[in-house]
Motif scaffolding. Sequence first.
Motif, PDB file in Angstrom:
ATOM      1  N   ASN A 181     -10.026   1.600  -2.937  1.00  0.00           N
ATOM      2  CA  ASN A 181     -10.323   3.128  -3.256  1.00  0.00           C
ATOM      3  C   ASN A 181      -9.635   3.714  -2.470  1.00  0.00           C
ATOM      4  O   ASN A 181      -8.595   4.944  -2.720  1.00  0.00           O
ATOM      5  CB  ASN A 181     -11.439   3.823  -3.475  1.00  0.00           C
ATOM      6  CG  ASN A 181     -12.661   3.652  -1.933  1.00  0.00           C
ATOM      7  OD1 ASN A 181     -11.741   3.072  -1.532  1.00  0.00           O
ATOM      8  ND2 ASN A 181     -13.195   4.403  -2.491  1.00  0.00           N
ATOM      9  N   VAL A 182      -9.222   3.258  -0.763  1.00  0.00           N
ATOM     10  CA  VAL A 182      -8.007   3.820  -0.215  1.00  0.00           C
ATOM     11  C   VAL A 182      -6.920   3.924  -0.213  1.00  0.00           C
ATOM     12  O   VAL A 182      -6.641   2.407  -0.370  1.00  0.00           O
ATOM     13  CB  VAL A 182      -8.924   3.673   1.585  1.00  0.00           C
ATOM     14  CG1 VAL A 182      -7.643   4.086   2.435  1.00  0.00           C
ATOM     15  CG2 VAL A 182      -9.842   4.067   1.781  1.00  0.00           C
ATOM     16  N   THR A 183      -5.717   4.794  -0.254  1.00  0.00           N
ATOM     17  CA  THR A 183      -4.529   4.506  -0.448  1.00  0.00           C
ATOM     18  C   THR A 183      -3.678   3.916   0.111  1.00  0.00           C
ATOM     19  O   THR A 183      -4.197   4.353   0.784  1.00  0.00           O
ATOM     20  CB  THR A 183      -4.385   5.637  -1.277  1.00  0.00           C
ATOM     21  OG1 THR A 183      -3.110   5.667  -2.626  1.00  0.00           O
ATOM     22  CG2 THR A 183      -3.647   6.843   0.016  1.00  0.00           C
ATOM     23  N   ASP A 184      -2.929   3.395  -0.574  1.00  0.00           N
ATOM     24  CA  ASP A 184      -1.641   2.882   0.605  1.00  0.00           C
ATOM     25  C   ASP A 184      -0.390   3.255   0.709  1.00  0.00           C
ATOM     26  O   ASP A 184      -0.397   5.001  -0.383  1.00  0.00           O
ATOM     27  CB  ASP A 184      -1.163   1.448   0.455  1.00  0.00           C
ATOM     28  CG  ASP A 184      -0.355   1.319  -1.003  1.00  0.00           C
ATOM     29  OD1 ASP A 184      -0.065   1.907  -1.230  1.00  0.00           O
ATOM     30  OD2 ASP A 184       0.214   0.146  -0.557  1.00  0.00           O
ATOM     31  N   SER A 185       0.656   3.697   0.841  1.00  0.00           N
ATOM     32  CA  SER A 185       1.461   4.656   0.831  1.00  0.00           C
ATOM     33  C   SER A 185       2.299   4.290  -0.648  1.00  0.00           C
ATOM     34  O   SER A 185       2.519   5.842  -1.504  1.00  0.00           O
ATOM     35  CB  SER A 185       2.508   4.907   1.688  1.00  0.00           C
ATOM     36  OG  SER A 185       2.048   5.568   3.273  1.00  0.00           O
ATOM     37  N   ALA A 186       2.547   3.461  -1.527  1.00  0.00           N
ATOM     38  CA  ALA A 186       2.959   3.181  -2.042  1.00  0.00           C
ATOM     39  C   ALA A 186       2.497   3.129  -3.272  1.00  0.00           C
ATOM     40  O   ALA A 186       2.704   5.021  -4.711  1.00  0.00           O
ATOM     41  CB  ALA A 186       3.070   1.747  -2.588  1.00  0.00           C
ATOM     42  N   ALA A 187       0.909   3.476  -4.153  1.00  0.00           N
ATOM     43  CA  ALA A 187      -0.047   4.064  -4.868  1.00  0.00           C
ATOM     44  C   ALA A 187      -0.161   5.641  -4.688  1.00  0.00           C
ATOM     45  O   ALA A 187       0.173   6.694  -5.508  1.00  0.00           O
ATOM     46  CB  ALA A 187      -0.797   3.673  -4.641  1.00  0.00           C
ATOM     47  N   ALA A 188       0.542   6.344  -3.556  1.00  0.00           N
ATOM     48  CA  ALA A 188      -0.098   8.051  -2.842  1.00  0.00           C
ATOM     49  C   ALA A 188       1.223   8.506  -3.359  1.00  0.00           C
ATOM     50  O   ALA A 188       1.006   9.235  -4.213  1.00  0.00           O
ATOM     51  CB  ALA A 188      -0.353   7.972  -1.675  1.00  0.00           C
ATOM     52  N   ALA A 189       2.406   8.369  -3.201  1.00  0.00           N
ATOM     53  CA  ALA A 189       3.470   8.021  -3.187  1.00  0.00           C
ATOM     54  C   ALA A 189       3.447   8.276  -4.654  1.00  0.00           C
ATOM     55  O   ALA A 189       4.582   9.663  -5.283  1.00  0.00           O
ATOM     56  CB  ALA A 189       4.421   7.892  -2.912  1.00  0.00           C
ATOM     57  N   THR A 190       3.503   7.337  -5.558  1.00  0.00           N
ATOM     58  CA  THR A 190       3.555   6.830  -7.378  1.00  0.00           C
ATOM     59  C   THR A 190       2.375   7.966  -7.591  1.00  0.00           C
ATOM     60  O   THR A 190       3.052   9.037  -8.924  1.00  0.00           O
ATOM     61  CB  THR A 190       3.110   6.010  -7.503  1.00  0.00           C
ATOM     62  OG1 THR A 190       4.076   4.882  -6.595  1.00  0.00           O
ATOM     63  CG2 THR A 190       3.022   5.719  -8.423  1.00  0.00           C
TER      64      THR A 190
END
Length: 457
Positions: free
Chosen positions: A95-104
Amino acid sequence: MGMSLGKKLLLINAAALTCPGTINLAAETEESGNFYTYTTPENIIFLIGDGMGIEYVSAYRYLQDDARTAIVDDTAFDPYLTGMQSTHADDPEANVTDSAAAATAMAAGVKTYNSSIAVDNDRSAVQTVLEAAKAQGKATGLVVTSEVTHATPAAFAAHVADRQNMRAIADDYYDDRIDGAHKIDVLFGGGRDLLIRSDRNLVEEFQTDGYSYVDSRVELRQNRDSRVVGLFADRGLPYSIDRTNDVPSLAEMTESAIERLSRDDDGFFLLVEGSQIDWAGHDNDIVAAMSEMADFEQAFQTAIDFAQEDGDTLVIATADHSVGGLSVGADGYYDWDGDSVRTARRTPDFIAREILTGADVQETLDAYIGIELRSEEIAAVRKAARTEGFSATDDAIEAIFDARSHTGWTTDGHTGEDVPVYAAGPGRTQFAGHIDNTDIAKKLFRLLGADADITDE
Protein backbone atom coordinates in the motif's frame (compact mmCIF):
# COMPACT_ATOMS: atom_id res chain seq x y z
CA MET A 1 -28.48 45.74 5.68
CA GLY A 2 -26.17 42.99 6.87
CA MET A 3 -23.74 41.26 4.54
CA SER A 4 -24.61 37.69 3.49
CA LEU A 5 -22.44 34.83 4.72
CA GLY A 6 -21.53 33.99 1.12
CA LYS A 7 -20.25 37.50 0.47
CA LYS A 8 -18.34 37.52 3.76
CA LEU A 9 -16.69 34.25 2.81
CA LEU A 10 -15.86 35.63 -0.60
CA LEU A 11 -14.20 38.68 0.91
CA ILE A 12 -12.28 36.56 3.40
CA ASN A 13 -11.20 34.25 0.63
CA ALA A 14 -10.09 37.11 -1.59
CA ALA A 15 -8.21 38.76 1.26
CA ALA A 16 -6.39 35.54 2.06
CA LEU A 17 -5.36 35.16 -1.52
CA THR A 18 -3.92 38.65 -1.81
CA CYS A 19 -1.55 38.37 1.14
CA PRO A 20 2.12 39.15 0.48
CA GLY A 21 3.93 36.49 -1.51
CA THR A 22 0.85 35.00 -3.16
CA ILE A 23 -0.78 35.52 -6.51
CA ASN A 24 -3.97 37.58 -6.54
CA LEU A 25 -6.89 35.36 -7.50
CA ALA A 26 -9.64 37.83 -6.58
CA ALA A 27 -10.14 38.84 -10.20
CA GLU A 28 -10.74 35.22 -11.16
CA THR A 29 -13.17 34.46 -8.30
CA GLU A 30 -16.94 34.70 -8.66
CA GLU A 31 -19.74 33.69 -6.32
CA SER A 32 -21.82 30.67 -7.33
CA GLY A 33 -24.17 29.71 -4.50
CA ASN A 34 -22.05 28.24 -1.73
CA PHE A 35 -19.25 27.42 -4.14
CA TYR A 36 -16.69 29.41 -6.08
CA THR A 37 -15.75 28.96 -9.70
CA TYR A 38 -12.56 30.02 -11.41
CA THR A 39 -11.65 30.90 -14.94
CA THR A 40 -9.76 28.09 -16.63
CA PRO A 41 -6.02 28.79 -16.51
CA GLU A 42 -4.42 29.05 -19.91
CA ASN A 43 -1.23 27.40 -18.67
CA ILE A 44 -0.50 24.74 -16.06
CA ILE A 45 2.94 24.14 -14.54
CA PHE A 46 2.96 21.00 -12.40
CA LEU A 47 6.08 20.46 -10.29
CA ILE A 48 6.76 17.20 -8.46
CA GLY A 49 9.52 16.89 -5.90
CA ASP A 50 10.04 13.15 -6.08
CA GLY A 51 10.29 11.87 -2.50
CA MET A 52 9.76 15.35 -1.05
CA GLY A 53 7.88 14.53 2.12
CA ILE A 54 7.09 17.31 4.58
CA GLU A 55 10.19 16.40 6.60
CA TYR A 56 12.39 17.33 3.63
CA VAL A 57 10.75 20.75 3.44
CA SER A 58 11.21 21.16 7.20
CA ALA A 59 14.91 20.22 7.08
CA TYR A 60 15.44 22.55 4.13
CA ARG A 61 13.75 25.38 6.04
CA TYR A 62 16.21 24.90 8.91
CA LEU A 63 19.08 24.72 6.45
CA GLN A 64 18.36 27.95 4.57
CA ASP A 65 17.31 29.95 7.63
CA ASP A 66 19.22 33.13 8.41
CA ALA A 67 20.25 32.68 12.04
CA ARG A 68 20.48 36.45 12.44
CA THR A 69 16.70 36.84 12.18
CA ALA A 70 14.31 36.30 15.07
CA ILE A 71 12.08 33.77 13.28
CA VAL A 72 12.77 30.88 10.95
CA ASP A 73 12.65 32.14 7.38
CA ASP A 74 10.15 30.71 4.91
CA THR A 75 11.21 28.61 1.97
CA ALA A 76 9.87 29.63 -1.44
CA PHE A 77 7.20 26.95 -1.04
CA ASP A 78 5.75 28.05 2.29
CA PRO A 79 3.53 30.99 1.21
CA TYR A 80 1.72 28.71 -1.22
CA LEU A 81 0.89 25.78 1.07
CA THR A 82 -2.63 24.78 0.10
CA GLY A 83 -3.26 21.30 1.45
CA MET A 84 -2.04 17.75 1.90
CA GLN A 85 -2.55 14.66 -0.23
CA SER A 86 -2.64 10.96 0.53
CA THR A 87 -0.39 8.74 -1.55
CA HIS A 88 -1.32 5.06 -1.15
CA ALA A 89 -1.24 2.73 -4.15
CA ASP A 90 -3.79 0.13 -5.26
CA ASP A 91 -1.40 -2.79 -5.19
CA PRO A 92 -2.28 -6.14 -3.60
CA GLU A 93 1.25 -6.50 -2.29
CA ALA A 94 2.06 -2.96 -1.17
CA ASN A 95 0.00 0.00 0.00
CA VAL A 96 3.05 2.29 0.11
CA THR A 97 3.34 3.72 -3.38
CA ASP A 98 6.22 3.83 -5.78
CA SER A 99 6.77 6.76 -8.13
CA ALA A 100 5.06 5.07 -11.08
CA ALA A 101 1.74 4.39 -9.34
CA ALA A 102 1.77 7.81 -7.67
CA ALA A 103 2.52 9.61 -10.93
CA THR A 104 -0.21 7.64 -12.70
CA ALA A 105 -2.65 8.72 -9.98
CA MET A 106 -1.68 12.39 -10.36
CA ALA A 107 -1.53 12.24 -14.15
CA ALA A 108 -4.62 10.17 -14.88
CA GLY A 109 -6.75 10.13 -11.73
CA VAL A 110 -6.69 6.37 -11.16
CA LYS A 111 -5.23 4.21 -8.43
CA THR A 112 -3.11 1.39 -9.79
CA TYR A 113 -0.31 -1.02 -8.99
CA ASN A 114 3.32 -0.14 -8.31
CA SER A 115 5.47 0.00 -11.46
CA SER A 116 2.53 0.94 -13.71
CA ILE A 117 3.03 3.72 -16.26
CA ALA A 118 -0.37 5.30 -17.04
CA VAL A 119 -2.13 1.95 -17.14
CA ASP A 120 -4.89 0.66 -14.87
CA ASN A 121 -4.78 -2.57 -12.89
CA ASP A 122 -5.98 -4.45 -15.97
CA ARG A 123 -3.03 -3.00 -17.93
CA SER A 124 -5.31 -0.83 -20.09
CA ALA A 125 -4.06 2.66 -20.99
CA VAL A 126 -5.58 5.63 -19.15
CA GLN A 127 -5.68 9.18 -20.46
CA THR A 128 -3.34 11.70 -18.80
CA VAL A 129 -3.70 15.42 -18.25
CA LEU A 130 -0.76 16.04 -20.57
CA GLU A 131 -2.55 14.14 -23.31
CA ALA A 132 -5.74 16.09 -22.64
CA ALA A 133 -3.81 19.35 -22.89
CA LYS A 134 -2.23 18.29 -26.18
CA ALA A 135 -5.65 17.27 -27.54
CA GLN A 136 -6.74 20.88 -26.91
CA GLY A 137 -3.82 22.15 -28.96
CA LYS A 138 -1.68 23.22 -26.03
CA ALA A 139 2.10 22.94 -26.10
CA THR A 140 3.51 20.38 -23.67
CA GLY A 141 6.80 19.69 -21.94
CA LEU A 142 8.61 17.34 -19.57
CA VAL A 143 11.60 18.66 -17.58
CA VAL A 144 13.41 16.36 -15.13
CA THR A 145 16.79 15.66 -13.53
CA SER A 146 16.43 11.88 -13.90
CA GLU A 147 16.27 10.07 -17.22
CA VAL A 148 13.42 11.56 -19.24
CA THR A 149 12.01 8.02 -19.34
CA HIS A 150 11.94 7.62 -15.55
CA ALA A 151 8.69 6.73 -13.79
CA THR A 152 7.28 10.17 -13.03
CA PRO A 153 7.62 11.85 -16.42
CA ALA A 154 6.75 8.60 -18.19
CA ALA A 155 3.37 8.37 -16.45
CA PHE A 156 2.32 11.65 -18.06
CA ALA A 157 3.21 10.74 -21.65
CA ALA A 158 3.56 6.96 -22.09
CA HIS A 159 1.60 3.77 -21.41
CA VAL A 160 3.72 0.81 -20.33
CA ALA A 161 2.98 -2.05 -17.93
CA ASP A 162 6.38 -1.90 -16.19
CA ARG A 163 8.40 1.22 -15.41
CA GLN A 164 11.65 -0.72 -15.89
CA ASN A 165 11.00 -0.93 -19.63
CA MET A 166 12.44 2.51 -20.31
CA ARG A 167 13.23 1.75 -23.94
CA ALA A 168 9.54 1.11 -24.55
CA ILE A 169 8.76 4.37 -22.77
CA ALA A 170 11.20 6.23 -25.01
CA ASP A 171 9.63 4.62 -28.08
CA ASP A 172 6.17 5.64 -26.84
CA TYR A 173 7.27 9.26 -26.63
CA TYR A 174 7.86 9.22 -30.36
CA ASP A 175 5.36 6.67 -31.66
CA ASP A 176 2.23 7.51 -29.68
CA ARG A 177 0.50 10.57 -31.15
CA ILE A 178 -2.45 12.85 -30.38
CA ASP A 179 -4.38 13.66 -33.55
CA GLY A 180 -1.23 12.86 -35.50
CA ALA A 181 0.98 15.20 -33.44
CA HIS A 182 3.78 14.27 -31.08
CA LYS A 183 2.68 14.47 -27.44
CA ILE A 184 5.76 16.30 -26.17
CA ASP A 185 7.14 19.55 -27.60
CA VAL A 186 9.95 20.11 -25.09
CA LEU A 187 11.81 17.21 -23.47
CA PHE A 188 14.68 18.04 -21.09
CA GLY A 189 16.66 15.81 -18.72
CA GLY A 190 18.99 12.83 -18.78
CA GLY A 191 18.82 9.53 -20.63
CA ARG A 192 20.87 9.87 -23.81
CA ASP A 193 21.54 6.12 -23.75
CA LEU A 194 17.82 5.41 -23.82
CA LEU A 195 16.99 7.55 -26.84
CA ILE A 196 20.22 7.17 -28.81
CA ARG A 197 20.57 3.39 -29.12
CA SER A 198 22.09 0.89 -31.49
CA ASP A 199 18.63 -0.45 -32.39
CA ARG A 200 16.97 2.95 -32.74
CA ASN A 201 18.03 6.60 -32.66
CA LEU A 202 14.97 8.49 -31.46
CA VAL A 203 16.81 11.81 -31.42
CA GLU A 204 17.40 11.53 -35.16
CA GLU A 205 13.75 10.59 -35.66
CA PHE A 206 12.61 13.64 -33.71
CA GLN A 207 15.01 15.81 -35.71
CA THR A 208 13.52 14.47 -38.95
CA ASP A 209 10.18 15.73 -37.66
CA GLY A 210 11.50 19.24 -37.05
CA TYR A 211 12.86 19.08 -33.51
CA SER A 212 16.21 20.50 -32.44
CA TYR A 213 18.60 18.56 -30.22
CA VAL A 214 20.87 20.03 -27.52
CA ASP A 215 23.15 18.23 -25.08
CA SER A 216 24.89 20.98 -23.08
CA ARG A 217 24.05 24.05 -21.07
CA VAL A 218 25.60 26.30 -23.71
CA GLU A 219 23.54 24.74 -26.50
CA LEU A 220 20.39 25.01 -24.37
CA ARG A 221 20.96 28.75 -24.00
CA GLN A 222 21.78 29.28 -27.66
CA ASN A 223 18.89 27.30 -29.13
CA ARG A 224 15.60 29.17 -29.56
CA ASP A 225 13.41 26.58 -31.28
CA SER A 226 9.92 25.80 -29.97
CA ARG A 227 10.30 22.03 -30.24
CA VAL A 228 13.48 20.56 -28.80
CA VAL A 229 14.93 17.47 -27.16
CA GLY A 230 17.66 18.20 -24.60
CA LEU A 231 19.58 15.30 -23.07
CA PHE A 232 22.37 16.32 -20.70
CA ALA A 233 23.65 12.99 -19.34
CA ASP A 234 23.69 9.34 -20.37
CA ARG A 235 21.37 8.54 -17.46
CA GLY A 236 20.38 10.83 -14.55
CA LEU A 237 22.00 14.25 -14.21
CA PRO A 238 24.64 14.62 -11.47
CA TYR A 239 23.37 15.83 -8.11
CA SER A 240 23.04 19.61 -8.16
CA ILE A 241 25.99 20.22 -5.83
CA ASP A 242 28.22 17.97 -7.98
CA ARG A 243 27.33 19.38 -11.41
CA THR A 244 29.83 20.92 -13.76
CA ASN A 245 29.11 24.14 -15.62
CA ASP A 246 28.20 22.15 -18.72
CA VAL A 247 25.04 20.74 -17.11
CA PRO A 248 22.01 23.04 -16.71
CA SER A 249 20.17 23.38 -13.42
CA LEU A 250 16.54 22.37 -13.09
CA ALA A 251 15.63 26.07 -12.90
CA GLU A 252 17.48 26.78 -16.15
CA MET A 253 15.72 23.92 -17.92
CA THR A 254 12.39 25.07 -16.50
CA GLU A 255 12.92 28.66 -17.62
CA SER A 256 13.96 27.52 -21.08
CA ALA A 257 10.92 25.24 -21.38
CA ILE A 258 8.51 27.98 -20.25
CA GLU A 259 9.97 30.45 -22.71
CA ARG A 260 9.41 28.03 -25.60
CA LEU A 261 6.02 26.67 -24.56
CA SER A 262 4.53 30.08 -23.75
CA ARG A 263 4.74 31.04 -27.44
CA ASP A 264 1.74 28.79 -28.11
CA ASP A 265 -1.46 30.85 -28.36
CA ASP A 266 -3.47 27.94 -26.93
CA GLY A 267 -1.38 27.78 -23.76
CA PHE A 268 0.76 24.98 -22.38
CA PHE A 269 1.12 22.16 -19.86
CA LEU A 270 4.55 21.61 -18.30
CA LEU A 271 5.61 18.83 -15.93
CA VAL A 272 8.77 19.57 -13.92
CA GLU A 273 10.31 16.96 -11.63
CA GLY A 274 13.00 17.38 -9.01
CA SER A 275 13.77 13.71 -9.51
CA GLN A 276 16.73 13.13 -7.27
CA ILE A 277 15.41 14.22 -3.91
CA ASP A 278 14.14 10.66 -3.99
CA TRP A 279 17.48 9.19 -5.01
CA ALA A 280 19.20 11.00 -2.15
CA GLY A 281 16.59 9.74 0.30
CA HIS A 282 17.04 6.16 -0.85
CA ASP A 283 20.75 6.59 -0.18
CA ASN A 284 20.12 8.26 3.20
CA ASP A 285 22.28 11.18 2.04
CA ILE A 286 21.27 14.44 3.72
CA VAL A 287 23.79 16.50 1.72
CA ALA A 288 22.46 15.32 -1.62
CA ALA A 289 18.86 15.64 -0.41
CA MET A 290 19.29 19.28 0.60
CA SER A 291 21.21 20.01 -2.60
CA GLU A 292 18.30 18.66 -4.62
CA MET A 293 15.78 20.57 -2.49
CA ALA A 294 17.60 23.78 -3.35
CA ASP A 295 17.57 22.87 -7.05
CA PHE A 296 13.84 22.14 -6.91
CA GLU A 297 13.05 25.30 -4.94
CA GLN A 298 14.76 27.42 -7.60
CA ALA A 299 12.70 25.73 -10.33
CA PHE A 300 9.53 26.35 -8.31
CA GLN A 301 10.44 30.01 -7.93
CA THR A 302 11.04 30.24 -11.68
CA ALA A 303 7.51 28.95 -12.28
CA ILE A 304 6.06 31.34 -9.70
CA ASP A 305 7.87 34.32 -11.24
CA PHE A 306 6.41 33.48 -14.65
CA ALA A 307 2.92 32.97 -13.20
CA GLN A 308 3.01 36.29 -11.36
CA GLU A 309 3.91 38.12 -14.56
CA ASP A 310 1.58 36.12 -16.79
CA GLY A 311 -1.53 36.17 -14.58
CA ASP A 312 -3.14 33.20 -16.32
CA THR A 313 -0.97 30.31 -15.14
CA LEU A 314 -1.75 27.74 -12.45
CA VAL A 315 1.33 26.45 -10.60
CA ILE A 316 1.06 23.29 -8.51
CA ALA A 317 3.88 21.67 -6.57
CA THR A 318 3.72 18.49 -4.54
CA ALA A 319 5.48 15.17 -3.95
CA ASP A 320 4.60 11.66 -5.06
CA HIS A 321 5.60 10.14 -1.70
CA SER A 322 8.28 10.48 0.95
CA VAL A 323 11.37 8.31 1.31
CA GLY A 324 13.99 7.25 3.83
CA GLY A 325 12.09 7.98 7.04
CA LEU A 326 14.08 11.20 7.45
CA SER A 327 13.96 12.62 10.97
CA VAL A 328 14.91 16.22 11.68
CA GLY A 329 16.70 15.45 14.94
CA ALA A 330 17.93 12.03 16.07
CA ASP A 331 19.50 10.03 18.90
CA GLY A 332 17.69 12.03 21.55
CA TYR A 333 19.13 15.40 20.49
CA TYR A 334 16.63 18.25 20.36
CA ASP A 335 18.80 20.11 17.90
CA TRP A 336 19.09 19.74 14.13
CA ASP A 337 22.38 21.41 13.22
CA GLY A 338 22.64 22.14 9.53
CA ASP A 339 26.10 23.73 9.65
CA SER A 340 27.93 20.62 8.44
CA VAL A 341 25.40 20.13 5.63
CA ARG A 342 25.54 23.80 4.68
CA THR A 343 29.32 23.85 4.37
CA ALA A 344 29.57 20.63 2.29
CA ARG A 345 31.03 21.24 -1.16
CA ARG A 346 30.25 17.83 -2.68
CA THR A 347 28.04 14.84 -1.92
CA PRO A 348 29.38 11.78 -0.09
CA ASP A 349 28.98 9.88 -3.40
CA PHE A 350 31.35 12.28 -5.12
CA ILE A 351 33.85 12.26 -2.26
CA ALA A 352 33.85 8.44 -2.07
CA ARG A 353 34.54 8.12 -5.79
CA GLU A 354 37.46 10.56 -5.51
CA ILE A 355 38.96 8.57 -2.64
CA LEU A 356 38.53 5.23 -4.40
CA THR A 357 40.31 6.53 -7.50
CA GLY A 358 43.41 7.12 -5.37
CA ALA A 359 42.99 10.54 -3.74
CA ASP A 360 44.32 10.94 -0.21
CA VAL A 361 41.56 10.31 2.31
CA GLN A 362 42.18 13.17 4.73
CA GLU A 363 43.00 15.73 2.03
CA THR A 364 39.85 14.83 0.10
CA LEU A 365 37.63 14.98 3.17
CA ASP A 366 39.13 18.31 4.20
CA ALA A 367 38.66 19.71 0.70
CA TYR A 368 34.98 18.83 0.34
CA ILE A 369 33.38 18.51 3.77
CA GLY A 370 34.18 22.00 5.01
CA ILE A 371 34.35 21.25 8.76
CA GLU A 372 37.19 20.11 10.99
CA LEU A 373 36.98 16.33 11.31
CA ARG A 374 37.78 14.14 14.26
CA SER A 375 40.47 11.48 13.94
CA GLU A 376 37.95 8.66 14.42
CA GLU A 377 35.80 9.99 11.56
CA ILE A 378 38.76 10.03 9.19
CA ALA A 379 39.82 6.56 10.36
CA ALA A 380 36.36 5.12 9.66
CA VAL A 381 36.43 6.42 6.08
CA ARG A 382 40.00 5.23 5.55
CA LYS A 383 39.14 1.73 6.78
CA ALA A 384 36.06 1.48 4.56
CA ALA A 385 37.99 2.66 1.51
CA ARG A 386 40.81 0.23 2.15
CA THR A 387 38.76 -2.88 2.81
CA GLU A 388 35.07 -2.53 1.89
CA GLY A 389 34.59 -0.62 -1.36
CA PHE A 390 32.34 2.18 -2.58
CA SER A 391 29.11 1.59 -0.66
CA ALA A 392 30.84 1.32 2.71
CA THR A 393 33.00 4.38 1.98
CA ASP A 394 29.93 6.37 0.96
CA ASP A 395 28.11 5.22 4.11
CA ALA A 396 31.04 6.21 6.33
CA ILE A 397 31.03 9.72 4.88
CA GLU A 398 27.25 10.01 5.16
CA ALA A 399 27.53 8.94 8.81
CA ILE A 400 29.70 11.98 9.51
CA PHE A 401 27.00 14.35 8.28
CA ASP A 402 24.22 12.44 10.06
CA ALA A 403 26.04 12.49 13.40
CA ARG A 404 27.07 16.13 13.14
CA SER A 405 23.59 17.34 12.07
CA HIS A 406 21.55 14.87 14.18
CA THR A 407 19.80 13.51 11.11
CA GLY A 408 18.01 10.18 11.40
CA TRP A 409 16.77 7.62 8.87
CA THR A 410 14.50 4.61 9.32
CA THR A 411 14.60 2.96 5.87
CA ASP A 412 16.18 3.08 2.44
CA GLY A 413 12.72 2.74 0.87
CA HIS A 414 9.58 4.82 0.47
CA THR A 415 7.26 5.76 3.34
CA GLY A 416 3.50 6.17 3.25
CA GLU A 417 2.74 9.49 4.94
CA ASP A 418 0.75 12.33 3.38
CA VAL A 419 2.69 14.96 1.44
CA PRO A 420 2.21 18.73 1.03
CA VAL A 421 0.48 20.44 -1.87
CA TYR A 422 1.43 23.98 -2.90
CA ALA A 423 -0.52 26.00 -5.47
CA ALA A 424 -0.75 29.50 -6.94
CA GLY A 425 -2.76 31.10 -9.70
CA PRO A 426 -6.24 30.57 -11.16
CA GLY A 427 -7.82 27.52 -9.55
CA ARG A 428 -5.44 27.42 -6.60
CA THR A 429 -8.11 26.77 -3.97
CA GLN A 430 -9.38 23.73 -5.86
CA PHE A 431 -6.44 21.93 -4.23
CA ALA A 432 -7.12 23.09 -0.66
CA GLY A 433 -7.51 20.81 2.33
CA HIS A 434 -6.89 17.09 2.43
CA ILE A 435 -7.15 15.42 -0.98
CA ASP A 436 -6.08 12.17 -2.56
CA ASN A 437 -3.36 12.04 -5.21
CA THR A 438 -6.02 11.03 -7.78
CA ASP A 439 -7.83 14.31 -7.03
CA ILE A 440 -4.93 16.23 -8.54
CA ALA A 441 -5.64 14.78 -11.98
CA LYS A 442 -9.42 15.00 -11.61
CA LYS A 443 -9.23 18.68 -10.79
CA LEU A 444 -6.75 19.35 -13.60
CA PHE A 445 -9.00 17.61 -16.11
CA ARG A 446 -11.87 19.86 -14.98
CA LEU A 447 -9.77 23.00 -15.15
CA LEU A 448 -8.74 21.99 -18.65
CA GLY A 449 -12.40 21.45 -19.51
CA ALA A 450 -11.48 17.93 -20.60
CA ASP A 451 -13.54 14.77 -20.35
CA ALA A 452 -11.58 11.94 -18.78
CA ASP A 453 -12.63 8.32 -18.40
CA ILE A 454 -12.35 8.31 -14.61
CA THR A 455 -14.84 7.75 -11.83
CA ASP A 456 -15.17 9.99 -8.77
CA GLU A 457 -15.23 8.02 -5.54
